[in-house]
Design an enzyme around this catalytic site. Sequence first.
Site, PDB file in Angstrom:
ATOM      1  N   ARG A 158       0.860  -1.177   0.000  1.00  0.00           N
ATOM      2  CA  ARG A 158       0.000   0.000   0.000  1.00  0.00           C
ATOM      3  C   ARG A 158       0.901   1.233   0.000  1.00  0.00           C
ATOM      4  O   ARG A 158       2.019   1.194   0.506  1.00  0.00           O
ATOM      5  CB  ARG A 158      -0.893   0.028   1.237  1.00  0.00           C
ATOM      6  CG  ARG A 158      -1.841  -1.161   1.367  1.00  0.00           C
ATOM      7  CD  ARG A 158      -2.635  -1.074   2.667  1.00  0.00           C
ATOM      8  NE  ARG A 158      -3.602  -2.154   2.796  1.00  0.00           N
ATOM      9  CZ  ARG A 158      -3.374  -3.306   3.430  1.00  0.00           C
ATOM     10  NH1 ARG A 158      -2.202  -3.516   4.005  1.00  0.00           N
ATOM     11  NH2 ARG A 158      -4.309  -4.236   3.488  1.00  0.00           N
ATOM     12  N   LYS A 181      -2.571  -2.623   7.902  1.00  0.00           N
ATOM     13  CA  LYS A 181      -3.781  -2.152   8.561  1.00  0.00           C
ATOM     14  C   LYS A 181      -3.991  -2.871   9.877  1.00  0.00           C
ATOM     15  O   LYS A 181      -3.775  -4.072   9.988  1.00  0.00           O
ATOM     16  CB  LYS A 181      -4.993  -2.376   7.654  1.00  0.00           C
ATOM     17  CG  LYS A 181      -5.059  -1.428   6.467  1.00  0.00           C
ATOM     18  CD  LYS A 181      -6.349  -1.636   5.695  1.00  0.00           C
ATOM     19  CE  LYS A 181      -6.485  -0.640   4.555  1.00  0.00           C
ATOM     20  NZ  LYS A 181      -7.742  -0.848   3.806  1.00  0.00           N
ATOM     21  N   HIS A 249      -2.741   2.933  -5.985  1.00  0.00           N
ATOM     22  CA  HIS A 249      -3.353   1.696  -5.497  1.00  0.00           C
ATOM     23  C   HIS A 249      -3.581   0.706  -6.636  1.00  0.00           C
ATOM     24  O   HIS A 249      -3.588  -0.509  -6.421  1.00  0.00           O
ATOM     25  CB  HIS A 249      -4.663   1.999  -4.777  1.00  0.00           C
ATOM     26  CG  HIS A 249      -5.087   0.926  -3.829  1.00  0.00           C
ATOM     27  ND1 HIS A 249      -4.315   0.558  -2.735  1.00  0.00           N
ATOM     28  CD2 HIS A 249      -6.177   0.113  -3.804  1.00  0.00           C
ATOM     29  CE1 HIS A 249      -4.923  -0.414  -2.079  1.00  0.00           C
ATOM     30  NE2 HIS A 249      -6.053  -0.709  -2.714  1.00  0.00           N
ATOM     31  N   ARG A 252      -0.821  -1.765  -6.890  1.00  0.00           N
ATOM     32  CA  ARG A 252      -0.934  -2.887  -5.952  1.00  0.00           C
ATOM     33  C   ARG A 252      -1.888  -3.945  -6.520  1.00  0.00           C
ATOM     34  O   ARG A 252      -1.625  -5.140  -6.443  1.00  0.00           O
ATOM     35  CB  ARG A 252      -1.427  -2.356  -4.606  1.00  0.00           C
ATOM     36  CG  ARG A 252      -1.721  -3.405  -3.554  1.00  0.00           C
ATOM     37  CD  ARG A 252      -1.984  -2.671  -2.236  1.00  0.00           C
ATOM     38  NE  ARG A 252      -2.898  -3.368  -1.365  1.00  0.00           N
ATOM     39  CZ  ARG A 252      -2.545  -4.275  -0.447  1.00  0.00           C
ATOM     40  NH1 ARG A 252      -1.281  -4.623  -0.331  1.00  0.00           N
ATOM     41  NH2 ARG A 252      -3.445  -4.830   0.336  1.00  0.00           N
ATOM     42  N   HIS A 275      -4.181  -9.050   3.294  1.00  0.00           N
ATOM     43  CA  HIS A 275      -5.636  -9.060   3.405  1.00  0.00           C
ATOM     44  C   HIS A 275      -6.054  -9.940   4.576  1.00  0.00           C
ATOM     45  O   HIS A 275      -5.587 -11.065   4.716  1.00  0.00           O
ATOM     46  CB  HIS A 275      -6.280  -9.614   2.131  1.00  0.00           C
ATOM     47  CG  HIS A 275      -6.247  -8.666   0.984  1.00  0.00           C
ATOM     48  ND1 HIS A 275      -6.380  -9.070  -0.328  1.00  0.00           N
ATOM     49  CD2 HIS A 275      -6.093  -7.322   0.937  1.00  0.00           C
ATOM     50  CE1 HIS A 275      -6.313  -8.017  -1.124  1.00  0.00           C
ATOM     51  NE2 HIS A 275      -6.135  -6.942  -0.383  1.00  0.00           N
ATOM     52  N   TYR A 284      -9.778 -10.316  -7.178  1.00  0.00           N
ATOM     53  CA  TYR A 284      -8.881 -10.289  -8.325  1.00  0.00           C
ATOM     54  C   TYR A 284      -9.147 -11.422  -9.302  1.00  0.00           C
ATOM     55  O   TYR A 284      -8.841 -11.329 -10.470  1.00  0.00           O
ATOM     56  CB  TYR A 284      -7.425 -10.372  -7.859  1.00  0.00           C
ATOM     57  CG  TYR A 284      -7.009  -9.222  -6.973  1.00  0.00           C
ATOM     58  CD1 TYR A 284      -6.789  -7.969  -7.504  1.00  0.00           C
ATOM     59  CD2 TYR A 284      -6.857  -9.400  -5.606  1.00  0.00           C
ATOM     60  CE1 TYR A 284      -6.432  -6.900  -6.691  1.00  0.00           C
ATOM     61  CE2 TYR A 284      -6.500  -8.346  -4.793  1.00  0.00           C
ATOM     62  CZ  TYR A 284      -6.283  -7.103  -5.344  1.00  0.00           C
ATOM     63  OH  TYR A 284      -5.938  -6.062  -4.533  1.00  0.00           O
TER      64      TYR A 284
END
Length: 305
Positions: A158, A181, A249, A252, A275, A284
């Site tokens: 990120r 995150k 982004h 990524r 994730h 994806y």
Amino acid sequence: MSPQARDALADWLDAQAALNGAAANTISAYRADVTDFLAFMTQHHGDRQGLGPLSRITVSDMRAWMAATRGQGVSPRSLARKLSAVKSFYRWLAERHGFEPTAVLATRSPRFRKKLPRPLDEDAARAMIDTVQLQSAKDWVNTRDMAVLTLLYGCGLRISEALGLKGRDAPLGDVIRIVGKGGKERLVPILPAARSAVNAYLAACPHPQEDDGPLFRAVRGGALAPRAVQQAMARARMQLGLPATATPHALRHSFATHLLNAGGDLRAIQELLGHASLSTTQAYTAVDTARLMEVYANAHPKGGG
């Protein structure tokens, strides 16, 4: 809002920031979402909602709130986000005050079609990284921007993670520990191309590197802001004729998509991206193939140097 409800909301937000590592923007969104909910319940029941009334929220109350919110033109996606914040608040509130939160927690989120990521194709990704080197009159700034974009595309970082690197992280090794995150840590392999790009930036950067200072510096020596990278990419995509979706982004997303196309394993890519849920990575692709790590350096388009 009653003083008790206001204090409970403040305590919950503090807990989200301290224990879960929620970012400032996330905390602001939580505050707004839950405040809107509490304000509605106050109006709906004709009285300020203290902890007692809040513990007696019914399924009918929840339906009324969702209908009213949708009636204000709020999209299903935004309503789902608001409901998620309210549920999180109620889960915490119920644990602290010992009431049954089922009416809130059992409320179904509205359905919406998730936006699929729009990755760049391999040629466009390479062209973006090459062209971003031509956007500044300062050579070292061009070298810096290329290094940042190579980390986004070559390693799937990120932008906040790339710009969060410190001087002590250099020179980059074969693997780097990234804090993503929610404070979640992961190990990310560093491709030779990314390592070389960062080394070139370090050699060109006029500002001294400090262990506790930012690895990527702004022109005046402070921390590089995401906006500067976004602007460099905006200029490059206009030069290349790429769409507005060609953002940092998107690089990524391109990292993940190109690895999957090359035969990467979905769960391994989930780990590389950081994730929390496999369903996020599944945006994806619908195909789960095999062997990522053993072919990682060769499979990725930037793996060769």
